[in-house]
Design a protein around this motif. Structure first.
Motif, PDB file in Angstrom:
ATOM      1  N   GLU A 668     -41.063  44.463 132.231  1.00  0.00           N
ATOM      2  CA  GLU A 668     -42.926  43.467 133.174  1.00  0.00           C
ATOM      3  C   GLU A 668     -41.260  43.414 134.521  1.00  0.00           C
ATOM      4  N   SER A 669     -42.770  43.570 134.966  1.00  0.00           N
ATOM      5  CA  SER A 669     -42.641  42.639 136.428  1.00  0.00           C
ATOM      6  C   SER A 669     -43.934  42.518 137.235  1.00  0.00           C
ATOM      7  N   TYR A 670     -43.807  41.803 137.758  1.00  0.00           N
ATOM      8  CA  TYR A 670     -45.224  40.997 139.182  1.00  0.00           C
ATOM      9  C   TYR A 670     -45.358  42.135 140.051  1.00  0.00           C
ATOM     10  N   LYS A 705     -47.654  39.453 135.862  1.00  0.00           N
ATOM     11  CA  LYS A 705     -46.767  39.854 135.170  1.00  0.00           C
ATOM     12  C   LYS A 705     -47.104  40.712 134.265  1.00  0.00           C
ATOM     13  N   CYS A 706     -46.534  42.367 133.821  1.00  0.00           N
ATOM     14  CA  CYS A 706     -47.210  43.027 133.504  1.00  0.00           C
ATOM     15  C   CYS A 706     -46.270  44.419 133.442  1.00  0.00           C
ATOM     16  N   GLU A 813     -49.569  34.693 134.162  1.00  0.00           N
ATOM     17  CA  GLU A 813     -47.947  35.179 133.412  1.00  0.00           C
ATOM     18  C   GLU A 813     -48.262  35.990 131.768  1.00  0.00           C
TER      19      GLU A 813
END
Length: 824
Positions: A668-670, A705-706, A813
């Motif tokens: 996961e990352s923004y 965030k995904c 989030e």
């Protein structure tokens, strides 16, 4: 009337009148004494002035008794005639002169005698009543004769009415005077409707025409042929004519009648004609039946012979002549012994005669000889025929040639031994078959499947124990019962099956059964089987569920692996392209510098050549022009610029591929979803650029965030589907918005839309509306799972007029689930 007549009488005149009256009474008395009638003279006050002396003879009462009792005459009037006597009593004002009445006087001895009474009033010259003169004339003999005639008439009418022979009579005026009860029963027409009318034709014919008695009455018997097909005269006796007729509906039935008509004459004149009818319908039918029977006897295939009690042949039919070879004239008057062959046991003939002489019927076989000497066998039935008294009058023999049968019996006996041997062999075979049958039935009872054998009318012939248990019936109750009704009664809905084949649920035992029918023979019946597949069905359902989950998971993994492979491939390609593109770009820069130096050198060279001889200068100028040095320098600058621009574009594409694949971002990352959408649009643009006008409506979005690679896959699937939904030209609008802790992405197209009835199925695995080979049916299913795994929602709105809109909602989030717990 004169005046003198109205004047009162004087004394002398009164004396004279009385004298004259006494003289008249004396004369009346003298005349009455010499008369056979009973004469009387009564005063106006009803007292008896005079009665003849013969009153004793006629009434038994003496003259003095009548004179002494004025009411004696009234008292001896018969009670049944007293009313008539009272109406004409004294004849003073009731009876006119000469009128009379018939009445009875009861004599002193009690005997009643009939008299005709005549009364005459007596008046004086002034019209004053002087009394009544009356006479009683004995009419007993006339009354007796009339009574006898009336009795005879009534007897004759009763006789005609009571006779069982239908008859009617008409008078000289052709009107019916007799229509007896038998005629009523025959025709159904009551006598009251016929008597006095000339409608005697009506019960027989549809329109008026003369009957036979009408023709006789009119003397037109010569015209009978115009009305009757069959007729005759004097056939019964002289003066009687006869005719026959057939009537289709007389008295409610078809009849055939004989008509006899005879005239009744008085003093030589015809006063009536009587027509008698005879119903010969039964006789006609009997004659017809006898004719048919005679033809049947002549045409029958059996020989028929009739003899007298001594055995002399009286009749033989045509078949008898054919069977024996004799002509009919040769056997009439002969004895049947002419057929004896000499090979028949004498005991047979003795038994034959004993049987028929005792009045019983004899059955047997006779070995006879034909006229040509050949022998033949006959089966004979000989019966006695009795008359009305019960005595035997004839014998009837019915015989049939059984020579061929005898020959067949001989052949049958010849093969009987062979059949006995074969019978023993078959008996052993049947024992084996029976043993096999019992073993097979025991085997069928041991299996769990339910089996029944039914005939062509669906009635059970045999079944195993499992079938009986299912129906709850004994073998005896199951026999010849409709198997469909049995299964319905057991709670199986066989009517829902097509062709009596398929799966059924038995609610009582909570079992699933599969029903199958197997025809045997050519329409003889069917074998019905019920197999319990409850456990198989449970396992199959579990396997199907697991397989569906496995297949969906496998498809998702394949898709994810494919996307991961594409990402790795894209990263690898980008890496491999970046290396050569690095020195290509560097070389292009160096080449540009070298080209500028070369151009500077050429300029310096050109300036130095100016001091050279003209010939040298001319040669160098020609060489410069021939090799197009100036053009090459200028074109080389353009080529280097274009190559540098191409290298920059390749660098941009490689960067987009790396951004889309994000192989370096498996965790996961923004990310900025607007950048993700833009990168995905660049990848999908080849599918869209020829028919789609793309509208971007990006809003300010927070970092989300995904797993960006998976979201890029979702965006790509929806954008490609939008492009495919547009046939010619259309628009695709991408809109992003932020609302609180949610980010929404809406992708709208103006394509054909999704039918309402299948909108709830588009997220199912392998469901697709595309042609075969153009879609796997997994794109939206995987996209739905990815969004669910991110804790978001994927919704669709579609209509034929407005196209389709997919709306994605994601939490900022994130809310990632593990792959195993992600919903499908």
């Amino acid at each position: 009337m004169s005046v003198e007549a109205n004047m009162p009488f004087t004394g002398e005149q009164m004396d004279a009148a009385q004298e004259i009256s006494r003289e008249d009474q004396e004369v009346y008395r003298i005349l009455a004494e010499f008369s056979s009638e009973l004469a009387l003279l009564r005063n106006p006050d009803d007292s008896m002035r005079h009665i003849s002396a013969n009153c004793l003879r006629w009434t038994g009462y003496a003259e003095r008794e009548f004179l002494a009792d004025p009411h004696l005459l009234d008292n001896i009037i018969h009670p049944e005639d007293s009313e008539a006597w009272a109406q004409g009593r004294g004849c003073t004002d009731k009876l006119k002169g000469g009128d009379s009445i018939d009445l009875r006087l009861v004599c002193k001895g009690g005997e009643a005698r009939w008299f005709n009474y005549t009364g005459q009033p007596i008046t004086n010259a002034g019209g004053e009543s002087l009394g009544v003169r009356g006479s009683f004339r004995d009419i007993s003999q006339r009354i007796q004769i009339g009574s006898l005639l009336e009795e005879q008439r009534q007897f004759a009418e009763h006789l005609l009415e009571s006779t069982s022979t239908p008859l009617f009579a008409i008078g000289p005026d052709h009107r019916v005077i007799i229509w007896n009860r038998a005629m009523v029963e025959l025709t159904g027409v009551p006598a009251k409707e016929m008597l006095g009318t000339d409608h005697q034709w009506q019960p027989f014919y549809p329109e008026p025409r003369p009957t036979l008695c009408d023709l006789v009455l009119d003397g037109k018997t010569a015209e009978m042929g115009n009305f009757y097909q069959e007729f005759d005269k004097d056939v019964v006796m002289p003066g009687i004519v006869r005719a026959e007729g057939r009537f289709k509906n007389l008295g409610g039935r078809e009849r055939r009648l004989i008509f006899d008509a005879a005239s009744v004459k008085r003093n030589g004149a015809v006063v009536a004609v009587v027509e008698t009818l005879y119903d010969i319908t039964a006789r006609t039918h009997a004659e017809e039946s006898l004719r048919l029977l005679s033809q049947a006897v002549e045409q029958t295939a059996s020989s028929i012979v009739i003899t007298d009690p001594s055995g002399t042949i009286l009749y033989a039919n045509n078949k008898f002549c054919q069977a024996t070879g004799y002509q009919l004239s040769e056997v009439i008057g002969q004895n049947p012994r002419i057929l004896k062959s000499g090979q028949q046991n004498a005991q047979v003939y003795a038994e034959l005669w004993d049987t028929i002489n005792s009045g019983r019927e004899w059955h047997g076989e006779l070995h006879n000889r034909r006229k040509n000497g050949t022998l033949f066998w006959e089966s004979a039935i000989i019966s006695p025929i009795t008359d009305r008294s019960g005595a035997t009058s004839n014998y009837l023999a019915v015989k049939e040639d059984i020579s061929a049968k005898k020959e067949a019996e001989r052949l049958l006996q010849k093969k009987q031994s062979e059949l006995v041997l074969k019978h023993e062999q078959l008996t052993n075979l049947f024992r084996q078959v029976e043993q096999g049958k019992r073993e097979w039935e025991q085997t069928m009872d041991c299996i769990d499947d339910m089996v029944a054998m039914v005939d062509s009318e669906r009635r059970i012939r045999r079944c195993n124990r499992s079938f009986a248990r299912l129906t709850g019936c004994t073998y005896q109750q199951l026999a010849s019962t409709d198997w469909c009704e049995l299964l319905r009664g057991a709670g199986l809905d066989i009517d829902s099956l097509e062709g009596f084949s398929g799966e059924l649920f038995h609610a009582q035992s909570q079992r699933w059964l599969t029903l199958k029918t197997y025809p045997y023979g050519e329409g003889f019946g069917e074998v019905i089987t019920l197999h319990d597949l409850t456990e198989i069905k449970r396992v199959s359902e579990k396997l199907a569920t697991a397989y569906g989950e496995l297949k969906a998971t496998h498809s998702q993994l394949l898709q994810q692996e494919k996307m991961a492979s594409i990402g790795q491939l894209a990263a690898g390609v980008a890496h491999e392209i970046n290396n050569p593109m690095g020195f290509i770009s560097s070389n292009l820069g160096t080449m540009g510098k070298y080209l500028e130096r070369l151009a500077s050198f050429l300029e310096l060279q050109s300036a130095g050549v100016e001091s050279a001889p003209e010939t040298v200068k001319e040669d160098i100028a020609q060489a410069r022009r021939r090799f197009k040095v100036d053009y090459v320098l200028e074109d080389a600058r353009c080529l280097l610029a274009e190559s540098k621009d191409g290298a920059d574009r390749v660098r941009t594409i490689v960067q987009n591929l790396k951004s889309f694949s994000r192989v370096d971002e498996a965790q996961e990352s923004y990310v900025d979803l607007n950048d993700c959408l833009e990168n995905t649009i660049k990848i999908a643009w080849n599918e869209m650029k020829y028919k789609v006008t793309l509208n971007r409506d990006y809003g300010e979005l927070p970092q989300l965030k995904c797993l960006p690679q998976q979201l890029n896959q979702v965006f790509l699937n929806i954008l490609v589907n939008a492009a495919h939904a547009i046939e010619n030209r259309g628009e695709v609008t991408v809109r992003t918005r932020s609302a609180g802790d949610l980010v929404t992405i809406a992708i709208n197209d103006t394509g054909c839309g999704i039918p309402k009835e299948i909108q709830n199925r588009i997220f199912e695995p392998f469901f697709t509306t595309k042609e075969v080979g153009k879609g796997t049916g997994l794109g939206l299913s995987i996209s739905y799972d990815i969004i669910k795994k991110h804790g978001g929602t994927l919704e669709v709105e579609s209509s034929a007029e407005a196209g389709t809109t997919f709306t994605i909602s994601l939490p900022v989030e994130g809310a990632l689930c593990s792959p195993s717990s992600a919903p499908h």
